[in-house]
Design a protein around this motif. Structure first.
Motif, PDB file in Angstrom:
ATOM      1  N   GLN A 197       0.825  -1.204   0.000  1.00  0.00           N
ATOM      2  CA  GLN A 197       0.000   0.000   0.000  1.00  0.00           C
ATOM      3  C   GLN A 197       0.861   1.257   0.000  1.00  0.00           C
ATOM      4  N   THR A 198       1.918   1.246   0.833  1.00  0.00           N
ATOM      5  CA  THR A 198       2.821   2.398   0.879  1.00  0.00           C
ATOM      6  C   THR A 198       3.528   2.578  -0.458  1.00  0.00           C
ATOM      7  N   PHE A 199       3.958   1.456  -1.059  1.00  0.00           N
ATOM      8  CA  PHE A 199       4.640   1.513  -2.354  1.00  0.00           C
ATOM      9  C   PHE A 199       3.763   2.156  -3.417  1.00  0.00           C
ATOM     10  N   THR A 200       2.518   1.675  -3.562  1.00  0.00           N
ATOM     11  CA  THR A 200       1.644   2.208  -4.614  1.00  0.00           C
ATOM     12  C   THR A 200       1.243   3.654  -4.337  1.00  0.00           C
ATOM     13  N   SER A 201       1.080   4.011  -3.066  1.00  0.00           N
ATOM     14  CA  SER A 201       0.760   5.412  -2.755  1.00  0.00           C
ATOM     15  C   SER A 201       1.963   6.312  -3.034  1.00  0.00           C
ATOM     16  N   ASP A 202       3.173   5.814  -2.760  1.00  0.00           N
ATOM     17  CA  ASP A 202       4.380   6.585  -3.064  1.00  0.00           C
ATOM     18  C   ASP A 202       4.547   6.776  -4.568  1.00  0.00           C
ATOM     19  N   VAL A 203       4.239   5.719  -5.330  1.00  0.00           N
ATOM     20  CA  VAL A 203       4.341   5.826  -6.791  1.00  0.00           C
ATOM     21  C   VAL A 203       3.407   6.920  -7.305  1.00  0.00           C
ATOM     22  N   ILE A 204       2.162   6.925  -6.816  1.00  0.00           N
ATOM     23  CA  ILE A 204       1.207   7.953  -7.234  1.00  0.00           C
ATOM     24  C   ILE A 204       1.699   9.335  -6.825  1.00  0.00           C
ATOM     25  N   SER A 205       2.188   9.461  -5.591  1.00  0.00           N
ATOM     26  CA  SER A 205       2.653  10.757  -5.103  1.00  0.00           C
ATOM     27  C   SER A 205       3.815  11.281  -5.935  1.00  0.00           C
ATOM     28  N   ARG A 206       4.783  10.401  -6.238  1.00  0.00           N
ATOM     29  CA  ARG A 206       5.960  10.823  -6.999  1.00  0.00           C
ATOM     30  C   ARG A 206       5.623  11.109  -8.465  1.00  0.00           C
ATOM     31  N   THR A 207       4.832  10.223  -9.070  1.00  0.00           N
ATOM     32  CA  THR A 207       4.541  10.403 -10.495  1.00  0.00           C
ATOM     33  C   THR A 207       3.509  11.494 -10.738  1.00  0.00           C
ATOM     34  N   ALA A 208       2.646  11.753  -9.768  1.00  0.00           N
ATOM     35  CA  ALA A 208       1.635  12.787  -9.952  1.00  0.00           C
ATOM     36  C   ALA A 208       2.192  14.177  -9.722  1.00  0.00           C
ATOM     37  N   PHE A 209       3.032  14.315  -8.686  1.00  0.00           N
ATOM     38  CA  PHE A 209       3.465  15.659  -8.293  1.00  0.00           C
ATOM     39  C   PHE A 209       4.973  15.873  -8.308  1.00  0.00           C
ATOM     40  N   GLY A 210       5.756  14.858  -8.649  1.00  0.00           N
ATOM     41  CA  GLY A 210       7.186  15.038  -8.807  1.00  0.00           C
ATOM     42  C   GLY A 210       7.862  15.646  -7.601  1.00  0.00           C
ATOM     43  N   SER A 211       8.373  16.852  -7.760  1.00  0.00           N
ATOM     44  CA  SER A 211       9.121  17.516  -6.686  1.00  0.00           C
ATOM     45  C   SER A 211       8.242  17.870  -5.493  1.00  0.00           C
ATOM     46  N   SER A 212       6.927  17.857  -5.689  1.00  0.00           N
ATOM     47  CA  SER A 212       5.993  18.146  -4.591  1.00  0.00           C
ATOM     48  C   SER A 212       5.555  16.853  -3.918  1.00  0.00           C
TER      49      SER A 212
END
Length: 514
Positions: A204-219
């Motif tokens: 769950q943490t992995f997939t949420s991190d992927v979304i966070s990184r790919t959606a907002f990059g530096s944010s």
């Protein structure tokens, strides 16, 4: 005298209004449903007789609650657990494939025939997403999943570049980072020895991190904050969806309602802040289009510039809603897919061996890249079979706004339909007597030859409204599996602590995305 006349007038007006609205209510909760019940039976459909106001909802909620209390083994049939009432109804009334149930005073026609499902999904203009119901669902998922007709076409056109394969290549480094973080945590836990690890929270943490990184990059950090809020929002909304909705009740100042509104304001404000930063950066001559938000804003800007009118683009509010949808539709679905895949491979070590051999043959000691991931035939077969057994949603809701003939049934305007992907995926007439078994070899020659009838497989929906993020999710899952096979082998399975939660999410996702 004048006062008495005025009071009589008021009382008459009030009396007339009570009669009018009372009649409308009586028609809504009794006359119209009874008429519809008779009409559907005359069409050859079967279902329970209509019960005043609640329809089948009380039994449906009770059977779902009872099913969750019962222990379940991995070898048990999951369909009765995920959708107990509809499963029983399909056995009782769906011998002719299609049947109907009552969601309050509204009948739902349940469709399990692949030819009819294909027809419905292909014609998104006539068979539209269900509007109405509990509006609280819109706090979680709106955007592309919620719009219709010309608005849907506009959203889809602008969002399409976000999930193009060429764009996804630029997101692979973000996948690497999130996956490496998860694997490093597992290595710390194992410390060069075999041990039991509860992997689902990590997935769950992995997939949420992927979304966070790919959606907002530096944010990224702000993205993680959004995820935590959206997770809480989903839990609150699901509690509301599992009860009879009373129109206007969302405006009551209950603790739950206040918290949902508070979360919504905070999420919208955070995303809006990120968007404004990007717009300022773009105006300064700098571009940031290597993440989902950047590509979406760039595509939106190009569409507006090309058409010469802002009406052809998405508003800031619409961009916010698309970002919220990224989280809801892309996080738990992929985490569940990975969880089921690891469980099934741990049980079927022959397929685990084949998958690992393929990964080592294609990549060796190299980092997985998108071209190599697309050549993984064995892992692709495995994922397709997992998605057959455990699709992201159990069904999709549709409605029609004008009288429509569907097969040998004529449905009046306003009819509601439920398309059953899970029932179809477990139909032994389509898949054979081994339908409940894990057999990836079904897909050795592709999806079209996996069943006795073509297009009986809908893990991502179908037609023009097929899930726009399917390539993103598949790429993410393949990358995670490649890392697992290269660093942790063999996989062993002891027990599934979170099985009830994973099964519940199949039902929850269907309720919100409908």
């Amino acid at each position: 005298m004048e006062l008495s006349f005025s009071m009589n007038t008021v009382l008459c007006v009030v009396g007339v209004m009570v009669v009018i609205y009372g009649w409308r209510f009586f028609n809504w909760v009794w006359l119209k449903p009874k008429k519809m019940d008779k009409f559907l039976r005359e069409q050859g459909l079967n279902g329970n007789p209509y019960k005043f106001l609640y329809g089948d909802m009380k039994e449906m909620v009770q059977m779902t609650a009872d099913a969750k209390l019962k222990p379940i083994n991995l070898t048990d049939d999951i369909v009765p657990r995920v959708m107990p009432y509809l499963y029983n109804s399909s056995k009782t009334y769906g011998k002719g494939k299609n049947f109907y149930t009552w969601m309050g005073p509204r009948p739902f026609v349940h469709v399990t025939e692949p030819a009819l499902i294909r027809r419905i999904l292909a014609n998104y203009a006539r068979f539209q997403k269900i509007n109405g119901g509990n509006p609280l669902a819109k706090l979680v998922a709106r955007g592309l999943a919620d719009v219709e007709a010309e608005q849907w076409a506009k959203h889809r056109k602008i969002i399409n570049p976000v999930f193009h394969v060429e764009k996804l290549k630029h997101m692979v480094p973000a996948f690497y980072i999130s996956c490496s973080d998860m694997i490093n945590k597992w290595e710390v836990l194992t410390k060069e020895r075999s041990c039991e690890v509860d992997v689902y929270p990590h997935l769950q943490t992995f997939t949420s991190d992927v979304i966070s990184r790919t959606a907002f990059g530096s944010s990224y950090e702000e993205g993680r904050k959004i995820f935590e809020l959206q997770k809480e929002q989903t839990e609150l909304v699901m509690k509301a969806l599992q009860s009879l909705y009373i129109p206007g009740s969302r405006f009551l100042p209950t603790k739950s309602n206040r918290r949902m509104k508070e979360i919504d304001r905070e999420v919208r404000a955070t995303i809006n802040k990120i968007i404004n930063k990007r717009i300022t950066t773009t105006k300064a001559g700098k571009s940031s289009s290597d993440d989902l938000l950047g590509i979406l804003l760039d595509s939106n800007y190009k569409e507006i510039k090309q058409q010469g009118n802002t009406n052809f683009g998405l508003t800031t509010e619409e961009v916010i809603q698309e970002c919220k949808l990224f989280y809801f539709a892309g996080q738990e679905t992929t985490a569940n897919l990975l969880a089921w895949t690891m469980i099934l491979l741990a049980q079927h070590t022959n397929w685990q061996d084949r998958a690992r051999d393929e990964v080592l043959k294609v990549f060796g000691d190299r980092k997985p890249d998108i071209d190599g991931l697309n050549r993984l035939k064995v892992i692709n077969m495995i994922l397709q079979e997992v998605l057959r057994l455990y699709p992201a949603v159990i069904g999709l809701g549709r409605m029609i706004h004008e009288e429509t003939t569907l097969g040998n049934i004529t449905l009046p305007a306003g009819s509601f339909l439920q398309l059953h992907m899970m029932l179809l995926h477990y139909d032994n007439e389509m898949w054979g007597d081994d339908v409940k078994e894990f057999k990836p070899e079904r897909f050795a020659e592709g999806v079209s030859k996996a069943t006795t009838e073509q297009a009986s497989y809908f893990p991502f929906g179908g037609g023009p409204r097929i899930c726009i993020g399917q390539n993103f999710a598949t790429l993410e899952a393949k990358l995670a599996l490649c890392y697992d096979f290269k660093r942790f082998f063999p996989l062993r399975f002891l027990h599934c602590t979170h099985m009830l939660h994973i099964l519940s999410s199949l039902y929850n996702l269907s309720m919100v995305l409908n």
